[in-house]
Design an enzyme around this catalytic site. Structure first.
Site, PDB file in Angstrom:
ATOM      1  NE  ARG A  93      -3.334   2.517   2.583  1.00 36.74           N
ATOM      2  CZ  ARG A  93      -3.344   3.290   3.658  1.00 36.74           C
ATOM      3  NH1 ARG A  93      -2.846   2.865   4.807  1.00 36.74           N
ATOM      4  NH2 ARG A  93      -3.864   4.504   3.611  1.00 36.74           N
TER       5      ARG A  93
ATOM      6  CG  HIS B 213      -1.213   8.832   3.521  1.00 37.99           C
ATOM      7  ND1 HIS B 213      -1.325   7.478   3.747  1.00 37.99           N
ATOM      8  CD2 HIS B 213      -0.851   9.352   4.721  1.00 37.99           C
ATOM      9  CE1 HIS B 213      -1.044   7.192   5.010  1.00 37.99           C
ATOM     10  NE2 HIS B 213      -0.749   8.316   5.623  1.00 37.99           N
TER      11      HIS B 213
ATOM     12  CD  GLU C 136      -4.854   7.440  10.066  1.00 40.57           C
ATOM     13  OE1 GLU C 136      -4.432   8.488  10.578  1.00 40.57           O
ATOM     14  OE2 GLU C 136      -4.485   6.313  10.451  1.00 40.57           O
TER      15      GLU C 136
ATOM     16  CG  ASN D 292      -5.245   3.321   8.716  1.00 40.54           C
ATOM     17  OD1 ASN D 292      -5.450   2.366   7.976  1.00 40.54           O
ATOM     18  ND2 ASN D 292      -4.838   4.492   8.263  1.00 40.54           N
TER      19      ASN D 292
ATOM     20  CE1 TYR E  43       0.113   2.643  13.527  1.00 40.97           C
ATOM     21  CE2 TYR E  43      -1.893   3.757  12.812  1.00 40.97           C
ATOM     22  CZ  TYR E  43      -0.643   3.216  12.526  1.00 40.97           C
ATOM     23  OH  TYR E  43      -0.167   3.241  11.247  1.00 40.97           O
TER      24      TYR E  43
ATOM     25  CD  GLU F 220      -1.684   3.927   8.118  1.00 44.27           C
ATOM     26  OE1 GLU F 220      -1.428   4.365   9.253  1.00 44.27           O
ATOM     27  OE2 GLU F 220      -1.880   4.659   7.131  1.00 44.27           O
TER      28      GLU F 220
HETATM   29  C1  FCB Z   1      -1.308   7.162  10.803  1.00 44.85           C
HETATM   30  C2  FCB Z   1      -0.932   7.708   9.444  1.00 44.85           C
HETATM   31  C3  FCB Z   1       0.401   7.218   8.962  1.00 44.85           C
HETATM   32  C4  FCB Z   1       1.420   7.136  10.073  1.00 44.85           C
HETATM   33  C5  FCB Z   1       0.864   6.363  11.244  1.00 44.85           C
HETATM   34  C6  FCB Z   1       1.821   6.191  12.384  1.00 44.85           C
HETATM   35  O1  FCB Z   1      -2.150   8.060  11.436  1.00 44.85           O
HETATM   36  O2  FCB Z   1      -1.886   7.351   8.487  1.00 44.85           O
HETATM   37  O3  FCB Z   1       0.818   8.060   7.923  1.00 44.85           O
HETATM   38  O4  FCB Z   1       1.858   8.391  10.419  1.00 44.85           O
HETATM   39  O5  FCB Z   1      -0.289   6.985  11.713  1.00 44.85           O
END
Ligand code: FCB
Length: 447
Positions: A77, A116, A161, A289, A291, A355
């Site tokens: 990607r 992006h 995002e 995405n 985290y 992500e």
């Molecule tokens: C996300 C973004 C990516 C990167 C990660 C850590 O928010 O999409 O570009 O910065 O975080």
């Protein structure tokens, strides 16, 4: 023996974004983007870092595809820089054309993100994502990209995002274009969603067999207690972070409670009649995405100063207990399980994790980078993803963020997310232990 096998045909990938890795900001007709401007303003980016050089991927893409091949990636990607394709410029598309060919030759599915975060500066000067002209121009750009690459791109991600672009860009100003204008973020969010919808239509018209998605930063929002005030704070943040984006795309309507919450700051008059129809054009798969989870409660005082949740002040973010990454983000794979099963329950949509990954302070020594924390992070999240599949989630793929160490936006080069280490002095790439570990997971189709 493999304990957890993923479904046949599962997409094992890695992700990057143009401004974070390419460098080469002044070649082949590329125009300035809002991130060039942001980086040039003193104090905006840690250490005064900029994306001007980054990982020099624009020049080194062949070597980088070679690394992907070595890892056995099934998909890659990347994002196309609108600033390289602006004003009918074709040399930028020539680059992505070569990249896509290189990927196909290596047996790697190209997954192209159209936006992006690197808006051409001249569009920002004309109002940026607050102007309706921007999504309209985006549709033309999507057409040009899809006409050129649509015969080989396996999946299109329209916008990445949009919450960040809208609310960090136009409400709090922490990201480019650094406009701390509160409720303006809601206008930007709508226009980013409209950009998604128009691009979806444009890509399908230019490349009828294309698969189309978007990549949303959807979160697992938890209330810090069961008190009505904390639960309501969590509902409001869930509204602005998650449902504001996924509801119009999958249900064709903005969530009533979010409209209600934000009435004091906007009248939503920027939404025109046919917009939601375009925004809800069917997608093939939802990109998420993820985290870390969000732990939210009511705050005694309303927020003062820049704040990326317009209409929802009086909210406090708490730290989820657990180990922290170098970003100070809590490692909690159960949040991913929660998020995926919630999307299944509430929207019943096929999903791809577009992500997921972690930054740690990796050091290369003697040609090796030991990064056990990242391996543990990825291992935990892949197990959670597998649990979600077992619980009935239609999960189609997983993209680790990121293939390479790169420019981490306002935090600069200090945060290393790559499974491949980049020495920015020499541009030497070194596979981290996590890359070798990921290679084995891919080869086994499980862990
Ligand atoms: C996300 C973004 C990516 C990167 C990660 C850590 O928010 O999409 O570009 O910065 O975080």
């Amino acid at each position: 023996m493999t304990q957890r096998r993923f479904p046949a045909g599962f997409w094992w990938g890695a992700a990057t974004a143009a401004y974070q890795i390419e460098g080469a900001v002044d070649v082949d007709g590329r125009v300035p983007s809002i991130w060039d401007t942001f980086c040039a303003e003193p104090g905006r980016v840690a250490h005064g870092d900029t994306g001007a050089e980054a990982a020099q991927h624009y020049r080194r893409y062949r070597e980088d595809v070679g690394l992907m091949r070595e890892l056995g990636l099934g998909a890659y990607r990347f994002s196309i820089s609108w600033a390289r394709v602006f004003g009918g410029e074709t040399r930028g598309l020539d680059f992505y054309d070569r990249l896509v060919d290189e990927l196909c030759a290596a047996g790697i599915k190209p997954v192209a993100t159209l936006y992006h975060w690197d808006l051409p500066q001249s569009l920002e000067d004309g109002g940026g994502w607050l102007a309706r002209a921007t999504p309209e121009r985006f549709a033309d750009y999507a057409t040009a990209a899809a006409e050129r690459l649509g015969d080989r791109v396996a999946l299109w991600c329209t916008v990445n995002e949009p919450w960040c672009s809208a609310f960090l860009g136009y409400s709090s100003g922490a990201h480019a274009p650094a406009r701390a204008e509160g409720a303006a973020g809601l206008t930007a969010a709508h226009h980013l969603l409209l950009a998604h919808g128009l691009a979806n239509l444009a890509v399908r018209a230019a490349a009828p067999d294309a698969l189309v998605s978007c990549a949303l930063n959807q979160g697992a929002v938890r209330a810090v207690s069961d008190s009505p005030a904390d639960l309501d704070a969590a509902r409001r943040i869930d509204g602005l972070l998650n449902r504001l984006f996924v509801d119009p795309i999958l249900r064709g309507a903005y969530p009533e409670d979010v409209l209600e919450d934000t009435r004091t700051v906007t009248d939503w008059s920027f939404v025109q009649d046919a917009d939601l129809k375009a925004i809800s054009t069917p997608i093939d798969v939802l990109g998420v995405n993820y985290y870390q989870p969000d732990l939210v409660g009511a705050a005694a005082e309303p927020q003062t100063g820049p704040w990326p949740f317009p209409g929802s002040t009086g909210v406090a973010f708490h730290k989820t207990p657990g180990p922290l990454t170098e970003m100070d983000w809590t490692v909690d794979p159960s949040g991913l399980f929660e998020l995926l099963t919630r999307l299944k329950r509430d929207y019943d949509v096929p999903v791809m994790i577009t992500e997921n990954g972690a930054a740690y302070a990796d050091v290369a020594a003697d040609g090796r980078v030991a990064d056990p924390d990242r391996i543990a992070y990825l291992d935990g999240h892949l197990k959670a993803a597998h649990d979600a599949i077992t619980a009935g989630v239609d999960l189609r793929g997983y993209f680790v963020w990121s293939l390479l160490d790169n420019f981490e936006w306002a935090l600069g080069y200090g945060k290393r997310f790559g499974i491949v280490h980049v020495d920015y002095e020499t541009q030497r790439r070194t596979l981290k232990d996590s890359a070798r570990w990921y290679r084995d997971v891919i080869a086994a189709n499980g862990l």
